[in-house]
Design a protein around this motif. Structure first.
Motif, PDB file in Angstrom:
ATOM      1  N   UNK A  39       5.650  47.784 -14.070  1.00  0.00           N
ATOM      2  CA  UNK A  39       5.455  49.202 -13.786  1.00  0.00           C
ATOM      3  C   UNK A  39       4.008  49.422 -13.384  1.00  0.00           C
ATOM      4  N   UNK A  40       3.808  50.425 -12.528  1.00  0.00           N
ATOM      5  CA  UNK A  40       2.472  50.832 -12.149  1.00  0.00           C
ATOM      6  C   UNK A  40       2.377  52.347 -12.205  1.00  0.00           C
ATOM      7  N   UNK A  41       1.221  52.856 -12.570  1.00  0.00           N
ATOM      8  CA  UNK A  41       1.015  54.293 -12.658  1.00  0.00           C
ATOM      9  C   UNK A  41       0.424  54.818 -11.365  1.00  0.00           C
ATOM     10  N   UNK A  42       1.224  55.607 -10.648  1.00  0.00           N
ATOM     11  CA  UNK A  42       0.764  56.332  -9.476  1.00  0.00           C
ATOM     12  C   UNK A  42       0.230  57.676  -9.969  1.00  0.00           C
ATOM     13  N   UNK A  43      -1.019  58.039  -9.666  1.00  0.00           N
ATOM     14  CA  UNK A  43      -1.585  59.270 -10.235  1.00  0.00           C
ATOM     15  C   UNK A  43      -0.867  60.535  -9.810  1.00  0.00           C
ATOM     16  N   UNK A  44      -0.118  60.495  -8.714  1.00  0.00           N
ATOM     17  CA  UNK A  44       0.633  61.660  -8.261  1.00  0.00           C
ATOM     18  C   UNK A  44       2.106  61.599  -8.670  1.00  0.00           C
ATOM     19  N   UNK A  45       2.675  60.429  -8.698  1.00  0.00           N
ATOM     20  CA  UNK A  45       4.115  60.287  -8.880  1.00  0.00           C
ATOM     21  C   UNK A  45       4.533  59.891 -10.287  1.00  0.00           C
ATOM     22  N   UNK A  46       3.599  59.428 -11.091  1.00  0.00           N
ATOM     23  CA  UNK A  46       3.965  58.926 -12.407  1.00  0.00           C
ATOM     24  C   UNK A  46       4.248  57.435 -12.356  1.00  0.00           C
ATOM     25  N   UNK A  47       5.083  56.965 -13.267  1.00  0.00           N
ATOM     26  CA  UNK A  47       5.365  55.536 -13.371  1.00  0.00           C
ATOM     27  C   UNK A  47       6.321  55.104 -12.260  1.00  0.00           C
ATOM     28  N   UNK A  48       5.959  54.014 -11.573  1.00  0.00           N
ATOM     29  CA  UNK A  48       6.792  53.397 -10.540  1.00  0.00           C
ATOM     30  C   UNK A  48       7.308  52.072 -11.096  1.00  0.00           C
ATOM     31  N   UNK A  49       8.585  51.792 -10.861  1.00  0.00           N
ATOM     32  CA  UNK A  49       9.253  50.640 -11.472  1.00  0.00           C
ATOM     33  C   UNK A  49       9.537  49.556 -10.427  1.00  0.00           C
ATOM     34  N   UNK A  50       9.329  48.311 -10.834  1.00  0.00           N
ATOM     35  CA  UNK A  50       9.524  47.169  -9.942  1.00  0.00           C
ATOM     36  C   UNK A  50      10.150  46.000 -10.711  1.00  0.00           C
ATOM     37  N   UNK A  51      10.734  45.085  -9.951  1.00  0.00           N
ATOM     38  CA  UNK A  51      11.089  43.772 -10.476  1.00  0.00           C
ATOM     39  C   UNK A  51      10.578  42.713  -9.511  1.00  0.00           C
ATOM     40  N   UNK A  52      10.418  41.513 -10.037  1.00  0.00           N
ATOM     41  CA  UNK A  52      10.038  40.358  -9.229  1.00  0.00           C
ATOM     42  C   UNK A  52      10.952  39.215  -9.632  1.00  0.00           C
ATOM     43  N   UNK A  53      11.630  38.618  -8.665  1.00  0.00           N
ATOM     44  CA  UNK A  53      12.521  37.503  -8.964  1.00  0.00           C
ATOM     45  C   UNK A  53      11.768  36.389  -9.677  1.00  0.00           C
ATOM     46  N   UNK A  54      12.437  35.827 -10.651  1.00  0.00           N
ATOM     47  CA  UNK A  54      11.797  34.805 -11.489  1.00  0.00           C
ATOM     48  C   UNK A  54      11.576  33.496 -10.737  1.00  0.00           C
ATOM     49  N   UNK A  55      12.449  33.201  -9.800  1.00  0.00           N
ATOM     50  CA  UNK A  55      12.379  31.914  -9.115  1.00  0.00           C
ATOM     51  C   UNK A  55      11.180  31.834  -8.179  1.00  0.00           C
ATOM     52  N   UNK A  56      10.670  30.635  -8.011  1.00  0.00           N
ATOM     53  CA  UNK A  56       9.544  30.408  -7.114  1.00  0.00           C
ATOM     54  C   UNK A  56       9.968  30.621  -5.670  1.00  0.00           C
ATOM     55  N   UNK A  57       9.108  31.266  -4.909  1.00  0.00           N
ATOM     56  CA  UNK A  57       9.378  31.516  -3.493  1.00  0.00           C
ATOM     57  C   UNK A  57       8.067  31.482  -2.727  1.00  0.00           C
ATOM     58  N   UNK A  58       8.163  31.244  -1.425  1.00  0.00           N
ATOM     59  CA  UNK A  58       6.954  31.189  -0.606  1.00  0.00           C
ATOM     60  C   UNK A  58       6.288  32.559  -0.484  1.00  0.00           C
ATOM     61  N   UNK A  59       7.097  33.606  -0.509  1.00  0.00           N
ATOM     62  CA  UNK A  59       6.540  34.954  -0.342  1.00  0.00           C
ATOM     63  C   UNK A  59       7.100  35.879  -1.427  1.00  0.00           C
ATOM     64  N   UNK A  60       6.496  35.846  -2.609  1.00  0.00           N
ATOM     65  CA  UNK A  60       6.967  36.738  -3.682  1.00  0.00           C
ATOM     66  C   UNK A  60       6.870  38.195  -3.237  1.00  0.00           C
ATOM     67  N   UNK A  61       7.886  38.984  -3.608  1.00  0.00           N
ATOM     68  CA  UNK A  61       7.907  40.387  -3.201  1.00  0.00           C
ATOM     69  C   UNK A  61       8.433  41.255  -4.345  1.00  0.00           C
ATOM     70  N   UNK A  62       7.687  42.286  -4.666  1.00  0.00           N
ATOM     71  CA  UNK A  62       8.101  43.229  -5.690  1.00  0.00           C
ATOM     72  C   UNK A  62       9.157  44.171  -5.118  1.00  0.00           C
ATOM     73  N   UNK A  63      10.250  44.307  -5.843  1.00  0.00           N
ATOM     74  CA  UNK A  63      11.320  45.211  -5.425  1.00  0.00           C
ATOM     75  C   UNK A  63      11.215  46.507  -6.217  1.00  0.00           C
ATOM     76  N   UNK A  64      11.044  47.610  -5.505  1.00  0.00           N
ATOM     77  CA  UNK A  64      10.964  48.891  -6.210  1.00  0.00           C
ATOM     78  C   UNK A  64      12.340  49.277  -6.731  1.00  0.00           C
ATOM     79  N   UNK A  65      12.401  49.692  -7.985  1.00  0.00           N
ATOM     80  CA  UNK A  65      13.651  50.101  -8.625  1.00  0.00           C
ATOM     81  C   UNK A  65      13.545  51.567  -9.011  1.00  0.00           C
ATOM     82  N   UNK A  66      14.377  52.377  -8.404  1.00  0.00           N
ATOM     83  CA  UNK A  66      14.309  53.812  -8.673  1.00  0.00           C
ATOM     84  C   UNK A  66      15.534  54.278  -9.445  1.00  0.00           C
TER      85      UNK A  66
END
Length: 423
Positions: free
Chosen positions: A122-149
């Motif tokens: 999670x990250x705190x956006x000063x305007x929006x509040x808490x933003x939720x993400x996941x990151x796949x556990x498996x190793x990958x060349x280009x890790x990418x956070x997926x926003x979960x709303x």
């Protein structure tokens, strides 16, 4: 999310009286646009730097991206807290032997479940509040956070978070496998919650004298499902025999870190709620009708910032990790070396009872119409002209110290704070 989370969420709707005071507001209102507005939080900024090639996450064979994530988000490992109740969407993989680990700083948090499918962020956006993400556990060349709303807001936009996207800490009565026995008995924990009602479903390392809390305990007897086995559950300085410490970055689940997070979650929700309502009133052209509501909301924010009605600590408490030192070391400090991040831990959580979140972007970015009122009420409390309940617990020494600390460390204070005339 499964039956456990759905049941617990329904219980949290019923376990708080905030529904009347903080009714539902649409998170897709034109003034808010939570699902669509580009996020501005530590996780989103880290993704941007990764996309530009400025940062590459390192992968650990045992812990995956966890150590690298914490390093790049500025989160200390000594903030580790271990929750063994099945109150996450990865509940099937959480047990008392393999609890979920949480790490946090003022504006970001990371959740790690051994053998879990994803990392939770999670990250705190000063305007929006808490933003939720996941990151796949498996190793990958280009890790990418997926926003979960949608899926995350089922549990994180409820009366317990004041109907804005937020985090909450709960205390439950867990079965031996970590499943909450009575979801309706879940307690939403913040600075007001008595210490003897806290930490059900959590491991707690640290000393707290004769305090009998709910941490480190389960309710083992189906014939007495509400009775926790409290044998040897307090003043634990080690989790040896309860978990495999080699599975985690730290061997502890720090008591002081837990109490700090409990304060921070509600403070964040209050600031977000004030921000949203002020922006909506402005967008809808209803500022003239907003005065009474603004007075209520700013009273709530200021009272919580000043730790009004904070649960009393009756005997000294101490954690076992370095969190107490590293958290305080982040400052800022005034000319006398004092900081709002300094702990007390004898009769209250912090030495100087004004929330360190006053330095956070979530406070700094409040709409002017709201921030001005907050500053005026804070000044009234600290200068002694306000003797209402929200500042009644402040001693003259508290008022003076906090005022001096802010004057040295908060450069954007209104001019009247420095003139001392309230105008």
């Amino acid at each position: 999310m499964g039956i456990t989370l759905a049941t617990l969420t329904a219980a949290l709707w019923a376990a708080t009286d905030s529904g009347d005071k903080f009714p539902y507001i649409p998170y897709d209102h034109p003034a808010i646009q939570y699902p669509k507005a580009p996020p501005n939080d530590p996780v989103a900024r880290l993704q941007h730097r990764m996309d530009k090639g400025e940062i590459k996450l390192a992968f650990d064979p045992k812990l995956g991206y966890l150590p690298s994530l914490l390093k790049n988000l500025g989160i200390n490992t000594d903030s580790q807290m271990l929750v063994f109740s099945k109150t996450s969407f990865q509940a099937p993989k959480i047990t008392p032997r393999r609890p979920r680990a949480l790490y946090f700083t003022d504006d970001a948090a990371v959740g790690f479940v051994p053998d879990g499918d994803v990392m939770e962020l999670t990250g705190l956006d000063p305007q929006q509040g808490i933003i939720f993400y996941t990151l796949d556990r498996e190793k990958t060349d280009k890790p990418e956070f997926q926003r979960r709303t949608g899926e995350c807001l089922n549990c994180h936009l409820i009366p317990g978070t004041l109907q804005v996207p937020g985090l909450l800490v709960t205390s439950v009565i867990p079965r031996p496998d970590g499943t909450p026995r009575f979801p309706a008995a879940a307690v939403i924990v913040d600075s007001h919650t008595p210490l003897d009602q806290r930490w059900g479903g959590w491991y707690v390392t640290g000393t707290s004298g004769n305090l009998q809390h709910r941490g480190n305990a389960v309710a083992p007897d189906p014939s007495q499902p509400s009775v926790l086995d409290l044998h040897n559950n307090t003043n634990l300085t080690s989790l040896t025999g309860r978990i495999d410490p080699n599975t985690y970055l730290e061997p502890s689940s720090d008591l002081v870190a837990l109490m700090t997070l409990e304060h921070q979650t509600m403070m964040t929700s209050l600031l977000t709620r004030l921000n949203w309502e002020a922006r909506i009133a402005t967008q809808d052209g209803k500022l003239d009708q907003f005065h009474d509501r603004l007075d209520f909301l700013t009273d709530q924010v200021v009272a919580y910032m000043l730790f009004a009605n904070e649960a009393k600590i009756y005997e000294p408490i101490a954690g076992v990790s370095t969190f107490t030192k590293t958290f305080a070391a982040k400052g800022p400090r005034d000319k006398q070396g004092r900081s709002l991040r300094d702990f007390d831990l004898h009769t209250r959580l912090f030495r100087y009872p004004l929330s360190y979140m006053v330095y956070d972007a979530a406070f700094d970015d409040l709409p002017a119409v709201a921030k001005d009122v907050v500053y005026r009420k804070l000044y009234a409390a600290l200068s002694g002209s306000d003797s209402s309940a929200k500042s009644a617990r402040l001693s003259p020494a508290d008022r003076s110290a906090i005022l001096e600390i802010l004057l040295d460390t908060k450069p954007d204070l209104p001019r009247y704070w420095r003139k001392g005339d309230g105008k």
